[in-house]
Scaffold this active site. Sequence first.
Site, PDB file in Angstrom:
ATOM      1  N   CYS A 144      38.353  36.389  38.699  1.00  0.00           N
ATOM      2  CA  CYS A 144      36.930  36.487  39.075  1.00  0.00           C
ATOM      3  C   CYS A 144      36.220  35.267  38.504  1.00  0.00           C
ATOM      4  O   CYS A 144      36.861  34.247  38.227  1.00  0.00           O
ATOM      5  CB  CYS A 144      36.319  37.810  38.621  1.00  0.00           C
ATOM      6  SG  CYS A 144      36.273  38.058  36.835  1.00  0.00           S
ATOM      7  N   ASN A 161      35.795  36.366  34.076  1.00  0.00           N
ATOM      8  CA  ASN A 161      36.925  37.078  33.445  1.00  0.00           C
ATOM      9  C   ASN A 161      36.450  38.039  32.356  1.00  0.00           C
ATOM     10  O   ASN A 161      37.130  38.223  31.340  1.00  0.00           O
ATOM     11  CB  ASN A 161      37.994  36.107  32.903  1.00  0.00           C
ATOM     12  CG  ASN A 161      39.314  36.771  32.518  1.00  0.00           C
ATOM     13  OD1 ASN A 161      40.031  36.287  31.635  1.00  0.00           O
ATOM     14  ND2 ASN A 161      39.660  37.876  33.142  1.00  0.00           N
TER      15      ASN A 161
END
Length: 144
Positions: free
Chosen positions: A7, A10
């Site tokens: 992502c 994180n």
Amino acid sequence: MKILMVCLGNICRSPLAEGIMRSKLNEDFFVDSAGTGDWHVGQLPDKRSIAIAKSYGIDISMQRARQFQVEDFDIFDRIFVMDASNLKNVLVLAQTDEHRKKVRLILNEKDVPDPYYGGDEGFANVFRMLDEATDEFVKTLNLK
Ligand code: 4NP
């Protein structure tokens, strides 16, 4: 098989994705997560991610944020990204078609929304989405 969840930070989505995926697989699998950004490197997951995971019996509090690196393309067999922006940021680092082929949006066509600036219900929603997505992936593995 080695699976990486990615992502932006994180700390919210990919730590949950890592914990949920690991909870459904045995030790033959290595599951990790990373962020495309570096702001939160070394930090624990967001406390709201830790809490929603804990409510489902999954402990993600030992995770520490790290940044995605080009070497991850060689280390991991499958790289699941949470949204279209992560996809773009990861693919720009890919050097070969083999690298590019490893990268998938975890929900195929939809984004897992970034819950960082929202409330607790955003984290519950992310958990449900990732629980379903990881179920779908595990089914494709045809494990006994
Ligand atoms: P994540 O959420 O990408 O799901 O970890 C975010 C966490 C932090 C930030 C953005 C997204 N941030 O901008 O600091």
